[in-house]
Design a protein around this motif. Structure first.
Motif, mmCIF file in Angstrom:
data_model
loop_
_atom_site.group_PDB
_atom_site.id
_atom_site.type_symbol
_atom_site.label_atom_id
_atom_site.label_comp_id
_atom_site.label_asym_id
_atom_site.label_seq_id
_atom_site.Cartn_x
_atom_site.Cartn_y
_atom_site.Cartn_z
ATOM 1 N N VAL A 120 -3.143 7.910 -13.277
ATOM 2 C CA VAL A 120 -4.433 7.639 -13.913
ATOM 3 C C VAL A 120 -5.526 8.445 -13.225
ATOM 4 O O VAL A 120 -6.406 9.027 -13.884
ATOM 5 N N ALA A 121 -5.488 8.501 -11.889
ATOM 6 C CA ALA A 121 -6.487 9.278 -11.161
ATOM 7 C C ALA A 121 -6.465 10.744 -11.572
ATOM 8 O O ALA A 121 -7.518 11.359 -11.807
ATOM 9 N N ILE A 122 -5.280 11.326 -11.672
ATOM 10 C CA ILE A 122 -5.154 12.724 -12.088
ATOM 11 C C ILE A 122 -5.743 12.914 -13.481
ATOM 12 O O ILE A 122 -6.487 13.884 -13.743
ATOM 13 N N LEU A 123 -5.435 12.017 -14.403
ATOM 14 C CA LEU A 123 -5.922 12.171 -15.775
ATOM 15 C C LEU A 123 -7.426 11.944 -15.874
ATOM 16 O O LEU A 123 -8.089 12.548 -16.724
ATOM 17 N N ASP A 170 10.828 9.158 7.787
ATOM 18 C CA ASP A 170 11.085 8.581 9.103
ATOM 19 C C ASP A 170 10.896 7.076 8.989
ATOM 20 O O ASP A 170 9.804 6.545 9.215
ATOM 21 N N LEU A 171 11.976 6.379 8.619
ATOM 22 C CA LEU A 171 11.876 4.947 8.346
ATOM 23 C C LEU A 171 11.686 4.106 9.604
ATOM 24 O O LEU A 171 11.246 2.954 9.516
ATOM 25 N N GLN A 172 12.018 4.652 10.761
ATOM 26 C CA GLN A 172 11.919 3.873 11.996
ATOM 27 C C GLN A 172 10.545 3.965 12.660
ATOM 28 O O GLN A 172 10.221 3.157 13.529
ATOM 29 N N ARG A 173 9.760 4.910 12.244
ATOM 30 C CA ARG A 173 8.470 5.126 12.896
ATOM 31 C C ARG A 173 7.499 3.994 12.576
ATOM 32 O O ARG A 173 7.369 3.567 11.432
ATOM 33 N N VAL A 174 6.796 3.521 13.590
ATOM 34 C CA VAL A 174 5.768 2.504 13.406
ATOM 35 C C VAL A 174 4.414 3.217 13.482
ATOM 36 O O VAL A 174 4.017 3.718 14.551
ATOM 37 N N TYR A 175 3.726 3.291 12.370
ATOM 38 C CA TYR A 175 2.450 4.009 12.284
ATOM 39 C C TYR A 175 1.315 3.118 12.772
ATOM 40 O O TYR A 175 1.335 1.899 12.586
ATOM 41 N N GLN A 176 0.301 3.757 13.354
ATOM 42 C CA GLN A 176 -0.778 3.000 13.978
ATOM 43 C C GLN A 176 -2.143 3.220 13.337
ATOM 44 O O GLN A 176 -3.114 2.591 13.757
ATOM 45 N N SER A 177 -2.232 4.079 12.330
ATOM 46 C CA SER A 177 -3.535 4.318 11.710
ATOM 47 C C SER A 177 -3.365 4.943 10.340
ATOM 48 O O SER A 177 -2.296 5.478 10.010
ATOM 49 N N ARG A 178 -4.427 4.882 9.529
ATOM 50 C CA ARG A 178 -4.440 5.552 8.226
ATOM 51 C C ARG A 178 -4.240 7.050 8.415
ATOM 52 O O ARG A 178 -3.527 7.692 7.645
ATOM 53 N N GLU A 179 -4.900 7.613 9.440
ATOM 54 C CA GLU A 179 -4.823 9.053 9.666
ATOM 55 C C GLU A 179 -3.403 9.485 9.991
ATOM 56 O O GLU A 179 -2.942 10.535 9.525
ATOM 57 N N GLU A 180 -2.694 8.683 10.774
ATOM 58 C CA GLU A 180 -1.322 9.027 11.137
ATOM 59 C C GLU A 180 -0.423 9.020 9.900
ATOM 60 O O GLU A 180 0.415 9.909 9.728
ATOM 61 N N VAL A 181 -0.602 8.021 9.045
ATOM 62 C CA VAL A 181 0.178 7.965 7.808
ATOM 63 C C VAL A 181 -0.133 9.168 6.932
ATOM 64 O O VAL A 181 0.768 9.842 6.424
ATOM 65 N N VAL A 219 -9.507 17.819 -4.922
ATOM 66 C CA VAL A 219 -10.485 17.981 -6.004
ATOM 67 C C VAL A 219 -11.721 17.120 -5.781
ATOM 68 O O VAL A 219 -12.845 17.536 -6.091
ATOM 69 N N THR A 220 -11.542 15.922 -5.224
ATOM 70 C CA THR A 220 -12.664 14.980 -5.116
ATOM 71 C C THR A 220 -13.340 14.966 -3.757
ATOM 72 O O THR A 220 -14.481 14.508 -3.645
ATOM 73 N N GLY A 221 -12.623 15.415 -2.718
ATOM 74 C CA GLY A 221 -13.180 15.316 -1.377
ATOM 75 C C GLY A 221 -13.111 13.906 -0.805
ATOM 76 O O GLY A 221 -13.688 13.628 0.256
ATOM 77 N N MET A 222 -12.418 12.999 -1.484
ATOM 78 C CA MET A 222 -12.238 11.624 -1.031
ATOM 79 C C MET A 222 -10.785 11.407 -0.649
ATOM 80 O O MET A 222 -9.905 12.143 -1.109
ATOM 81 N N SER A 223 -10.535 10.411 0.180
ATOM 82 C CA SER A 223 -9.141 10.048 0.408
ATOM 83 C C SER A 223 -8.576 9.475 -0.880
ATOM 84 O O SER A 223 -9.305 8.907 -1.705
ATOM 85 N N TYR A 224 -7.267 9.627 -1.066
ATOM 86 C CA TYR A 224 -6.624 9.065 -2.254
ATOM 87 C C TYR A 224 -6.891 7.572 -2.351
ATOM 88 O O TYR A 224 -7.236 7.060 -3.428
ATOM 89 N N PRO A 296 -0.193 7.781 0.560
ATOM 90 C CA PRO A 296 -0.991 8.178 -0.598
ATOM 91 C C PRO A 296 -0.111 8.413 -1.822
ATOM 92 O O PRO A 296 0.889 9.123 -1.761
ATOM 93 N N GLY A 297 -0.472 7.789 -2.933
ATOM 94 C CA GLY A 297 0.265 7.933 -4.179
ATOM 95 C C GLY A 297 1.255 6.826 -4.434
ATOM 96 O O GLY A 297 1.828 6.729 -5.520
ATOM 97 N N ASP A 298 1.477 5.974 -3.442
ATOM 98 C CA ASP A 298 2.544 4.982 -3.549
ATOM 99 C C ASP A 298 2.009 3.604 -3.195
ATOM 100 O O ASP A 298 1.029 3.448 -2.470
ATOM 101 N N GLY A 299 2.673 2.571 -3.728
ATOM 102 C CA GLY A 299 2.499 1.210 -3.267
ATOM 103 C C GLY A 299 1.143 0.593 -3.516
ATOM 104 O O GLY A 299 0.554 0.707 -4.583
ATOM 105 N N GLY A 300 0.631 -0.078 -2.484
ATOM 106 C CA GLY A 300 -0.540 -0.923 -2.614
ATOM 107 C C GLY A 300 -0.130 -2.371 -2.819
ATOM 108 O O GLY A 300 1.055 -2.711 -2.873
ATOM 109 N N PHE A 301 -1.116 -3.240 -2.925
ATOM 110 C CA PHE A 301 -0.909 -4.662 -3.152
ATOM 111 C C PHE A 301 -1.767 -5.088 -4.333
ATOM 112 O O PHE A 301 -2.898 -4.615 -4.491
#
Length: 416
Positions: A120-123, A170-181, A219-224, A296-301
């Protein structure tokens, strides 16, 4: 980027394009905002009363209640008809440790059921003239192999026909921030390889989800995440939906915890047990709580009422103008015949087609539009029945749920 078969759910088939259409669960029929049914069909739909099986106390309601009583379903199911909630049921606990019950205001992990947000965002950006669906990857992004940058288009990515193959995550990695993801998945997408010529169907390649999200950002200059929350969720009034972080998941009582089945048959809270993983051979060792935020592009709640709002926003012009809504949901390429019934983990469909992050199915003479997702400890599905104005949502927060059976019962309750 968000699998042993679990109580009737073959997760590999569910997560792949063909499995989605076979299920009719992540499948969705295209024809909703602009490709309307015939006048005769519309008149018939206008006079159809609520089917008995879809009413409170009906067959669908009783089916889900029985599963919950047997500890085989924990979550929320909802049916809405032309903007009016017809059935809403909540079962089980969102947080077993704190004794918080599931209810309409609880958000569940979506996994692949959140992928259409990116399409939807792309369109929206195409509608604004900021990109074209024929643009290649290299039109907006750098760092990709030349054969991908010069020949794979946005259309290829959204229809699952890029021919790309993505490295294992890398399914075993434990991420610590949005930036790292974000940094990991930006690099990971650029490591994708051209396994086949563009136009070749892929098997749910993760790069086809990650790259459009990167294009939205370029295109937007914003995070996804920020773009979708502002231009999709907020437009639809989806106040309980978001790309929540692990600290939010741990502390917010309105977010359901995901309970993963373990090899000994027990279930553990994924986000409180990052050392535990799924025994599913297709997602072996995966724990969705290890990601600080969904890629980015996946998941959410999302909550069940919010998914109803999103589905309505696709049909009423809130999210896309009618021509672009038709492009979003319209069938693009036919998919191989599916079927086999629940014993093989698929809800039969008469015909199936790829669309934009939302394969579509033709079942008993009706289109079904929607998407499903499975993560360790969670299931999610939302379906639009455009000919009759129905929307169905299923959200669950533990493994061993007979997901396909519930979807089949939803379909039968609505279309017979």
């Amino acid at each position: 980027m968000g699998s042993d078969s679990v109580r009737g759910v073959d997760r590999r088939r569910l997560l792949g394009w063909s499995g989605l259409t076979a299920a009719g669960v992540a499948a969705g029929g295209a024809q909703f905002a602009g490709a309307r049914p015939s006048r005769a069909a519309q008149r018939k739909a206008d006079t159809v009363e609520i089917p008995p099986a879809a009413r409170p106390g009906g067959a669908y309601d009783k089916f889900v209640a029985k599963l919950a009583a047997e500890n085989r379903f924990s979550g929320v199911v909802m049916l809405a008809h032309r903007g009016r909630t017809v059935l809403s049921r909540s079962y089980g606990l969102a947080d077993q440790e704190k004794g918080i019950r599931n209810h309409e205001g609880v958000a569940f992990n979506l996994s692949s059921a959140g992928k259409p947000f990116g399409a939807v965002a792309i369109l929206q950006l195409a509608q604004q003239g900021k990109l074209q669906l024929s643009d290649t990857v290299g039109t907006h992004l750098t760092g990709f192999a030349k054969e991908t940058a010069d020949h794979v288009t946005i259309h290829h990515l959204l229809t699952g026909t890029s021919g790309l193959s993505t490295p294992d995550e890398d399914l075993q990695r434990v991420y610590q921030s949005r930036e790292e993801v974000h940094d990991f998945y930006a690099r990971w997408a650029r490591e994708s390889k051209q396994a086949a010529p563009p136009g070749t169907p892929t098997d749910h390649a993760g790069a086809e989800v990650a790259i459009p999200a990167l294009i939205v950002e370029a295109v937007t200059g914003m995070s996804y995440w920020d773009y979708v929350e502002e231009n999709v969720f907020r437009r639809c009034g989806m106040q309980g939906t978001g790309f929540f972080t692990r600290p939010q998941w741990l502390t917010d009582p309105h977010i359901a915890h995901s309970y993963m089945r373990q090899a000994d048959g027990s279930r553990v809270d994924a986000v409180r047990n990052l050392d535990k993983g799924s025994p599913d051979p297709h997602q072996l060792g995966k724990n969705p709580g290890r990601s600080f935020i969904d890629p980015p592009g996946d998941g959410g709640f999302a909550t069940a009422p919010d998914l109803i709002r999103f589905a309505q926003g696709l049909t009423d012009g809130t999210l896309l103008d009618r021509p672009y809504a038709e492009i979003f949901m319209g069938p693009k390429i036919p998919l191989a015949p599916q079927g086999g019934g629940l014993a093989r983990g698929a809800v039969p469909a008469d015909a199936a087609f790829a669309s934009y992050m939302m394969p579509i199915s033709l079942t008993k003479g009706q289109w079904i539009n929607g998407r499903a997702g499975v993560n360790p400890g969670s299931v999610a599905s939302w379906n639009i029945y455009p000919y009759t104005g129905w929307i169905g949502v299923v959200l669950g927060n533990h493994d061993e749920t007979p997901f396909m059976d519930i979807i089949q019962q939803e379909m039968e309750a609505i279309i017979g």
